[in-house]
Design a protein around this motif. Structure first.
Motif, PDB file in Angstrom:
ATOM      1  N   VAL A 298      -1.488  -0.940  -4.096  1.00  0.00           N
ATOM      2  CA  VAL A 298      -2.706  -0.186  -3.811  1.00  0.00           C
ATOM      3  C   VAL A 298      -2.293   1.247  -3.487  1.00  0.00           C
ATOM      4  O   VAL A 298      -1.607   1.489  -2.485  1.00  0.00           O
TER       5      VAL A 298
ATOM      6  N   PHE B 187      -8.885   4.534  -4.174  1.00  0.00           N
ATOM      7  CA  PHE B 187      -7.793   3.566  -4.138  1.00  0.00           C
ATOM      8  C   PHE B 187      -7.613   2.982  -5.539  1.00  0.00           C
ATOM      9  O   PHE B 187      -8.545   2.443  -6.121  1.00  0.00           O
TER      10      PHE B 187
ATOM     11  N   VAL C  36       0.846  -1.194   0.000  1.00  0.00           N
ATOM     12  CA  VAL C  36       0.000   0.000   0.000  1.00  0.00           C
ATOM     13  C   VAL C  36       0.882   1.246   0.000  1.00  0.00           C
ATOM     14  O   VAL C  36       1.827   1.346   0.794  1.00  0.00           O
TER      15      VAL C  36
END
Length: 280
Positions: free
Chosen positions: A207, A221, A141
């Motif tokens: 992400v 996202f 992420v």
């Protein structure tokens, strides 16, 4: 005459071999092999920039690049590169971001355009690692939302990433392939956004949290996936990559040592032969 020529060769050959050994020993690694390339991808994560053109070393790389877009990896020569980002169609002289980014050979990078106002536009670079275990998927992420605050990420009721802050990326999560729902919680705002994804074996998923919490463009996202199969050495996509010599290290030191040893042996043999002939 032949004997004199042979004696001259015996005298000079060891010296030539020593010089050759010294030249090989001192030659920089960068001169002996190609400089090599890096893999680089670009993310538009600046809510303030609008559509942009991206220039690298004076040449246009991307045209009308839109917010929230992630490019594929492209091969770029190792070393420093001047990156300029300008409003679409305005030309390089109108660049609002003008920075130099250095990349190393055989490495992979994500470079994000960030900033939510004209005063803080810039680039943020991340080193990527796409190495995978057999039968697994991997997730990372990237927190690129300027006002979301720290975030926690949970899956299956368990927090897997905690306190991730703006302009940072998480560690990689290696997980079995399957369908997942990741609950992303902005801890300061006490708001949770679910992100669902089906993860396939042999793939690396990124992400990107981009946009503004309760703002425009809104927080979203963006998921990008790349294959983790063996590829470019040392990018993490090749589990069998061999270590690369450090810049400036001796080139083929064993060869230089061998040449030097032969030179010394030749010098010793030639000297002993010459002494023996003089004694006669």
């Amino acid at each position: 005459m032949r004997r004199n020529a042979l004696l001259a060769y015996v005298k000079t050959a060891p010296i030539l071999l020593c010089v050759l050994a010294l030249m090989v020993w001192l030659q920089p690694a960068g001169r002996a092999a190609a400089q090599g390339n890096a893999l680089v991808r670009v993310v538009h994560a600046s809510p303030a920039a609008g559509n942009v053109d991206v220039f690298v070393d004076g040449g246009k790389l991307l045209s009308n690049f839109t917010f929230g877009t992630v490019t594929d990896y492209v091969s770029v020569a190792a070393g420093p590169h001047r990156v300029q980002v300008a409003p679409a169609g305005k030309g390089i002289d109108a660049a609002v971001i003008n920075e130099t980014v250095s990349v190393d050979a055989d490495m992979a990078y994500t470079v994000a355009a960030i900033g939510d106002s004209a005063s803080n536009l810039g680039l943020q670079a991340f080193v990527d690692n796409n190495q995978l275990g057999s039968g697994m998927a991997k997730v990372r992420v990237y927190h690129l939302s300027p006002n979301a605050g720290p975030v926690d990420i949970a899956a299956g009721g368990k927090t897997v990433i905690s306190g991730l802050t703006y302009k940072n990326a998480s560690d990689y999560l290696s997980v079995p392939p399957g369908s997942y729902t990741f609950n992303v919680t902005a801890t300061q705002a006490n708001a949770t956004v679910p992100v669902s994804a089906t993860l396939q074996s042999g793939m690396v998923y990124s992400v990107f949290a981009v946009g503004l919490y309760k703002g425009t463009p809104e927080l979203k996202f963006v998921v990008a996936a790349v294959s983790g199969v063996p590829g470019m050495p040392n990018t993490g996509s090749d589990p069998n990559a061999l270590p690369q010599p450090a810049a400036g290290s001796p080139v083929l030191p064993w060869l230089a040592g061998l040449i030097a040893l032969l030179a010394l042996l030749g010098l010793g043999i030639g000297t002993r032969g010459l002494i023996a002939r003089r004694r006669r």
